[in-house]
Every structure is written in structure tokens, then in C-alpha cells.
Design a protein around this motif. Sequence first.
Motif, PDB file in Angstrom:
ATOM      1  N   UNK A  64      -9.700 -29.717  52.275  1.00 43.86           N
ATOM      2  CA  UNK A  64      -9.154 -30.704  51.153  1.00 43.86           C
ATOM      3  C   UNK A  64      -8.140 -29.738  50.289  1.00 43.86           C
ATOM      4  N   UNK A  65      -8.787 -28.441  50.176  1.00 47.47           N
ATOM      5  CA  UNK A  65      -7.989 -27.559  49.115  1.00 47.47           C
ATOM      6  C   UNK A  65      -6.381 -27.342  49.731  1.00 47.47           C
ATOM      7  N   UNK A  66      -6.558 -27.263  51.178  1.00 41.64           N
ATOM      8  CA  UNK A  66      -5.216 -26.868  51.828  1.00 41.64           C
ATOM      9  C   UNK A  66      -4.297 -28.259  51.811  1.00 41.64           C
ATOM     10  N   UNK A  67      -4.939 -29.323  51.936  1.00 40.49           N
ATOM     11  CA  UNK A  67      -4.072 -30.387  51.716  1.00 40.49           C
ATOM     12  C   UNK A  67      -3.737 -30.690  50.368  1.00 40.49           C
ATOM     13  N   UNK A  68      -4.369 -30.279  49.182  1.00 40.78           N
ATOM     14  CA  UNK A  68      -3.922 -30.354  48.095  1.00 40.78           C
ATOM     15  C   UNK A  68      -2.696 -29.364  47.624  1.00 40.78           C
ATOM     16  N   UNK A  69      -2.779 -28.339  48.333  1.00 44.01           N
ATOM     17  CA  UNK A  69      -1.859 -27.018  47.998  1.00 44.01           C
ATOM     18  C   UNK A  69      -0.489 -27.749  48.844  1.00 44.01           C
ATOM     19  N   UNK A  70      -0.691 -28.303  50.091  1.00 42.43           N
ATOM     20  CA  UNK A  70       0.436 -28.901  50.766  1.00 42.43           C
ATOM     21  C   UNK A  70       1.240 -30.098  50.019  1.00 42.43           C
ATOM     22  N   UNK A  71       0.306 -30.792  49.194  1.00 47.66           N
ATOM     23  CA  UNK A  71       0.759 -31.718  48.551  1.00 47.66           C
ATOM     24  C   UNK A  71       1.989 -31.359  47.349  1.00 47.66           C
ATOM     25  N   UNK A  72       1.777 -30.333  47.083  1.00 48.08           N
ATOM     26  CA  UNK A  72       2.466 -29.532  45.913  1.00 48.08           C
ATOM     27  C   UNK A  72       3.863 -28.911  46.714  1.00 48.08           C
ATOM     28  N   UNK A  73       5.149 -28.995  45.912  1.00 47.97           N
ATOM     29  CA  UNK A  73       5.997 -28.345  46.688  1.00 47.97           C
ATOM     30  C   UNK A  73       6.008 -26.886  46.686  1.00 47.97           C
ATOM     31  N   UNK A  74       5.276 -26.222  45.592  1.00 49.27           N
ATOM     32  CA  UNK A  74       5.126 -24.713  45.760  1.00 49.27           C
ATOM     33  C   UNK A  74       3.674 -24.475  45.603  1.00 49.27           C
ATOM     34  N   UNK A  75       2.922 -24.090  46.537  1.00 48.75           N
ATOM     35  CA  UNK A  75       1.584 -23.595  46.026  1.00 48.75           C
ATOM     36  C   UNK A  75       1.736 -22.292  45.402  1.00 48.75           C
ATOM     37  N   UNK A  76       0.410 -21.859  45.013  1.00 45.37           N
ATOM     38  CA  UNK A  76      -0.047 -20.652  44.437  1.00 45.37           C
ATOM     39  C   UNK A  76       0.550 -19.464  45.234  1.00 45.37           C
ATOM     40  N   UNK A  77       0.285 -19.570  46.451  1.00 38.10           N
ATOM     41  CA  UNK A  77       0.648 -18.448  47.310  1.00 38.10           C
ATOM     42  C   UNK A  77       2.168 -18.553  47.622  1.00 38.10           C
ATOM     43  N   UNK A  78       2.829 -19.714  47.554  1.00 34.97           N
ATOM     44  CA  UNK A  78       4.326 -19.774  47.747  1.00 34.97           C
ATOM     45  C   UNK A  78       4.823 -19.085  46.703  1.00 34.97           C
ATOM     46  N   UNK A  79       4.429 -19.398  45.455  1.00 30.21           N
ATOM     47  CA  UNK A  79       4.968 -18.658  44.222  1.00 30.21           C
ATOM     48  C   UNK A  79       4.889 -17.374  44.200  1.00 30.21           C
ATOM     49  N   UNK A  80       3.678 -16.737  44.569  1.00 34.26           N
ATOM     50  CA  UNK A  80       3.611 -15.399  44.690  1.00 34.26           C
ATOM     51  C   UNK A  80       4.443 -14.721  45.723  1.00 34.26           C
ATOM     52  N   UNK A  81       4.625 -15.399  46.853  1.00 35.75           N
ATOM     53  CA  UNK A  81       5.504 -14.895  47.844  1.00 35.75           C
ATOM     54  C   UNK A  81       6.872 -14.769  47.195  1.00 35.75           C
ATOM     55  N   UNK A  82       7.407 -15.884  46.648  1.00 39.25           N
ATOM     56  CA  UNK A  82       8.755 -15.820  46.190  1.00 39.25           C
ATOM     57  C   UNK A  82       8.950 -14.819  45.124  1.00 39.25           C
ATOM     58  N   UNK A  83       8.017 -14.584  44.260  1.00 36.76           N
ATOM     59  CA  UNK A  83       7.902 -13.383  43.198  1.00 36.76           C
ATOM     60  C   UNK A  83       8.113 -12.016  43.881  1.00 36.76           C
ATOM     61  N   UNK A  84       7.241 -12.011  45.097  1.00 34.64           N
ATOM     62  CA  UNK A  84       7.204 -10.658  45.860  1.00 34.64           C
ATOM     63  C   UNK A  84       8.792 -10.706  46.553  1.00 34.64           C
ATOM     64  N   UNK A  85       9.443 -11.705  46.942  1.00 37.12           N
ATOM     65  CA  UNK A  85      10.856 -11.591  47.586  1.00 37.12           C
ATOM     66  C   UNK A  85      11.772 -11.205  46.403  1.00 37.12           C
ATOM     67  N   UNK A  86      11.679 -11.598  45.253  1.00 35.54           N
ATOM     68  CA  UNK A  86      12.707 -11.535  44.159  1.00 35.54           C
ATOM     69  C   UNK A  86      12.606  -9.865  43.784  1.00 35.54           C
ATOM     70  N   UNK A  87      11.187  -9.456  43.562  1.00 36.56           N
ATOM     71  CA  UNK A  87      11.267  -8.184  42.885  1.00 36.56           C
ATOM     72  C   UNK A  87      11.427  -7.234  43.822  1.00 36.56           C
ATOM     73  N   UNK A  88      11.233  -7.210  44.993  1.00 36.39           N
ATOM     74  CA  UNK A  88      11.376  -6.282  46.036  1.00 36.39           C
ATOM     75  C   UNK A  88      12.845  -6.229  46.645  1.00 36.39           C
ATOM     76  N   UNK A  89      13.345  -7.524  46.877  1.00 37.87           N
ATOM     77  CA  UNK A  89      14.535  -7.379  47.341  1.00 37.87           C
ATOM     78  C   UNK A  89      15.770  -7.974  46.614  1.00 37.87           C
ATOM     79  N   UNK A  90      15.587  -8.804  45.657  1.00 37.91           N
ATOM     80  CA  UNK A  90      16.760  -9.504  45.176  1.00 37.91           C
ATOM     81  C   UNK A  90      17.123  -9.055  43.577  1.00 37.91           C
ATOM     82  N   UNK A  91      15.957  -8.707  43.081  1.00 34.75           N
ATOM     83  CA  UNK A  91      16.117  -8.104  41.714  1.00 34.75           C
ATOM     84  C   UNK A  91      17.119  -7.059  41.411  1.00 34.75           C
ATOM     85  N   UNK A  92      17.123  -6.268  42.541  1.00 30.53           N
ATOM     86  CA  UNK A  92      18.067  -4.917  42.183  1.00 30.53           C
ATOM     87  C   UNK A  92      19.449  -5.349  42.554  1.00 30.53           C
ATOM     88  N   UNK A  93      19.805  -6.526  42.961  1.00 29.33           N
ATOM     89  CA  UNK A  93      21.149  -7.285  43.340  1.00 29.33           C
ATOM     90  C   UNK A  93      21.427  -8.330  42.097  1.00 29.33           C
TER      91      UNK A  93
END
Length: 595
Positions: free
Chosen positions: A3-32
Motif C-alpha cells: 500500500x505504501x508503494x501504491x501511495x508513492x506511485x499515486x504522487x507524481x514525485x515520491x520522496x525517492x524521486x525528489x532525492x534522485x532529482x536533487x542528486x542529478x542536479x547537484x552532481x551533474x547540472x548545477x555546475x552548468x
Amino acid sequence: MTKKQKKNYGALLSVKDQDNLQWLWHKYCRSRWKMILLILGMIIIQGVVYQQFLAMTENGLRVIFESGTLRELFGVCLYVFFLFSVRGLMSYLIPITSMRMSNGVVFEVRRDMIDHMMNLDLAYFERTKSGKILQQVVGQPQTLGIFVGGAVAGAIRDSVTVVIVSGYLIYKNPYLFATALIVLPLIIWVMNYVAERVREVQEKIQEASIEYMSGIEEMTNGMRTVKIANQEEVERRRMLKGTALMRDLVLKSQTTQALVMPSIDLSTAFVYALVIGGGGYMVLSPDFDADGAEIITFLLGMVMVFDPARLVAQFVSGIQNNLVILNRVRGFYDEKPTINDVADPIEEFDTGADIVLRDVDFSYSDDQPLFKGLNMTFEGGKVSAIVGSTGSGKTTILSLLSRLYDAQGGEITIDGIPIDKLKLERLRNSFSVVAQDIVIFNNSLWENIRYVNRDASDEVVWKAAEDAEIADFIRSRGNAPVGPKGAQLSGGQKQRIAIARAFLRDAPILLLDEATSALDQATEARIKTALDRLTKGKTTIVVAHRLSSVSDADNIFVLEKGKLIERGKHAKLLADNGLYAQLYKAQKQGYDEKK
């Protein structure tokens, strides 16, 4: 799925997704950030162009419908042409700049993944399907780059257009624009519905893709066996089954995403009907200060809003695909090497000293222990042999010595120093290996030999080739590549390449793992003299199935099911009449019968 996974899928961005996007931004995009600001600036210019086009359209309509002059009409047309020229320039520069940024991101992601992969233990590669590795390093970063440079930039551009044009429409007629907000709850519901189902399907697509790519590699690598066994039809059915599964999953994902566009189209039609009806009423009613030019311009503005809004909605519905891939790219770094240097590793040690295994425990899995309290000593500067039946642990000992695996109990020492205290690079540089699994690259014979020592001179490489009895073959083939994995070479030719590499590397400790198993007796006899020169003065450990090849060894260890049951010289072991003597007599009888 929980049920927890379904709840996460029900949102456009789960907590994990947000964390991954922050990682992508800080590691590869912010320098640009400078390039990103440039792209945003051009996007804003493009949005302003749309707003100005609407304003000039309204002015132009009034010039036509009211008392205007040709001079004013020409001015409007000229300004509109200028606006579209600016729009065209931005339409060229934005994707070019975005893809340049994304290609840089793809390069850095792949570079970091390759760097990380090179540090992983051998165990990772032995348990991971090759299709998964190929997908992780090749396919996923490329998809991620397209997402960063193309999809995200396009979504930002369309979003800015929606915001700027919507702001202008609100300024012109807030009542009519409020009508468009009626369909907003429906659009949000559709987005959540699609996101949940697309993510579920995309996870399955990724797994199916790994299986599919691994199956193709297995088939191509084993094509000799497939052809000889006439199993082409079996492989065809297996590949078609994987192809059909991929087709069905992709179709399911696309069918789900296809719900977005008709939902928005119906919503748009409803809004247009309300705007036309409401706008017409405002023009006809004396209670509102509105004219036909304003309503026509408003309708044109709604078209300009809904078209990019459709694209934004399409981006949102498809973002789950990329979030799954981003999660897998980042998840790759969860794989951690377990074989590392300790703090302040020892770099200097006597490579000619004894190598000792003391009470060594090891198993590949918890339910199948291999070694339990194994004790062995390989004397420095001498030739030791390890023999035994298949699965007794002969090759595993060589892997433990070079720390391809770490012992799970006891210790292994060189010069009295535990090998896990030695600098890993220094330890492995102490070994030359001739293995039964020989890695051959699709390059020339010369380059395949030179692989282990890129700085070797031509004279040294030729000397190694001569010692391995392969120099004449190199001269006859020239620089012709040997095919994928050495497909154009015989087993004996591959082993002579491996032996030539050992001559060229010239390390103080030599590991021979079935080094002559693919050679006929005549070729083995010719190479034996060269091997004798190679082993002279070195600590040599030989794993052999053909016992006649180790009869001159200084010490022979006999393993059976992970246990050391006999040790000694050839003559002593024959006199003891144990397992070694039985194996030797059986092999000798087999050779005599063949003669």
C-alpha cells in the motif's frame, strides 16, 4: 506491491524521486548553471514573443476592422515578422544549447559509472547479467541525457509560454480565463492516474529489456553450439518470446499514456465552447467593454496556451519512465566494492617469499562451503602444483591469492604479511596469470599480447611471442583482427597468446591455471622449454588437470571437495598410492589406449 508503494506511485514525485532529482542536479547540472541561465533566458524571450504576437494581432485586427491606415497595417505586419524571426532563432538555439548540455551530462554519467564499475569486485560481474551492465552504462545514461537536455528543456519552454501567455490573457479578460480553470481538477486526476500505471509498467519494461539483451548476448556467444546442434529454431522462438513481451509491455505503457491527449482535447473543447459562448455574450452585452478583436485574440491565446499545455501534460505523463531510469542509474552506486585497501597499506614486501594459507575458510554461498580451515604453503622461488577433481577448489585458491575474492576466515600471507594489508595494486602487479578463461580482444595478435604491458618495446613483444611459439602465426596474420572474443583462433592459439602475455608481464609470481590444457602434446612439449625459462627463479603455482605436466613440480597439493588430502613430490605421491596415484594411472592408461 505494498500500500505504501501504491501511495508513492499515486504522487507524481515520491520522496525517492525528489532525492534522485536533487542528486542529478547537484552532481551533474548545477555546475552548468551559466548554460542553464542562458537557456532560461532564451525561453523567456520566446515566451515574450508569443505575448507580443497576441498584442500585435489584436492591434492588427482593430486596424482592419476600425478606421486604420495602410501605414499602421504595414507596421503591424513588419513587427509580427520580426517577432517570428526572433522565435525562429530561439527555436534553433534552445535545442542546440540544451543538447550540448545533455551530451556533457551523458559523458560524465557514463564516465562515473565506468569508474565505479572498474572498482567493483569480480563477484558483481559473476552474478550480474551482461545485459543489465550494457543497459546501465550505454542505454540508461543516453535516455537520461535526452530527458535532461530535450524533455526538461522543452517542458520548461512550454511551461514558460503557458505562464506568460496566461498572464496576458488574465490581464485582458480575467472572467474568460477563469473558465479554463474548470478543467484543472480533471487534468490533475488524469496525470496521477497515468503516472501510477506508467511507472509500474516501466519497471517491468526495464527488467524485460535486461533479460532480452542478456539473451541476445548468450545466443551470439554460443552460436557455434547453436549451429552444430541445429537449434536455430529454438533460439528464434526464445528471441521472439522476449520480443513479444517487450512489445506488449511497451504497448501497455503507450496505451496508458494515450489517455492523456484525448482527455485534454475534450477538456479544451469544453473550454473553447465556454469561451466562445461567454465571449460572444460579452461582445453583444452592453454591460461589458469587449469587442470582436479582443475575443478573437483571446481565442488565439487559448490555442497558444493549450498547445504547449498539452506538451507539458505529455511530459508529465512520460516523466515516470525517466524517473525509473534515474533511480536505476543512481541505484548502481549502491553496489559497493568489498575488496579495498586498508588505511596505510603496505607497499614493499618480498615477492619471492613463501605464500601461506593458514586456516582459510571460504564459500561462494552460505549453504555451500568450499574451504574450512585450509592450510597450504607455496614455497618462494619454487614450482607448486594444485591438482584434483573438478570443483575441488583449485582455481578458487588462485583467486584468493590475487584477492579477486577475500577469505572469510583465517589468513593468507606473503612474506609473513596478510595480503589484505598489502596495497592491492602492488599485490596484483606481483602476479602474471595464464588462465583457462582467456580474454581475447577483437584486435591484432600483436595488440592482444601487448595488452598487459602497453609500454613494451617491439623487441620485447617479439621476444615474448617467440617464447610462446606464436611469432610465426603473428607474421602470417599481420594486423588482421582476430574476431570478437578471438572467434577466429583455436583454443591452442588463444592459450599461446596468454603465455606470451605472461612472458611480457614478467611478474615475480606466476599463476598457471590449466595453461596448456588446449595444446596438443607436441605443441606442449615445444612450449615446455619456454615455460621452464619463464618459471625459473619465480614462485610458480600451477593448476593442472593433466598430471604429467606437473610431475617435475617441487611440491604437489591434492585437493578433494575443498580439502587438502595429499601433498608431496610426484614420486612420493605415486608411492603413497592415494588419490593422486589413482588419477595418474587412469590418465596414463587413457593416453596409452589412444596411442
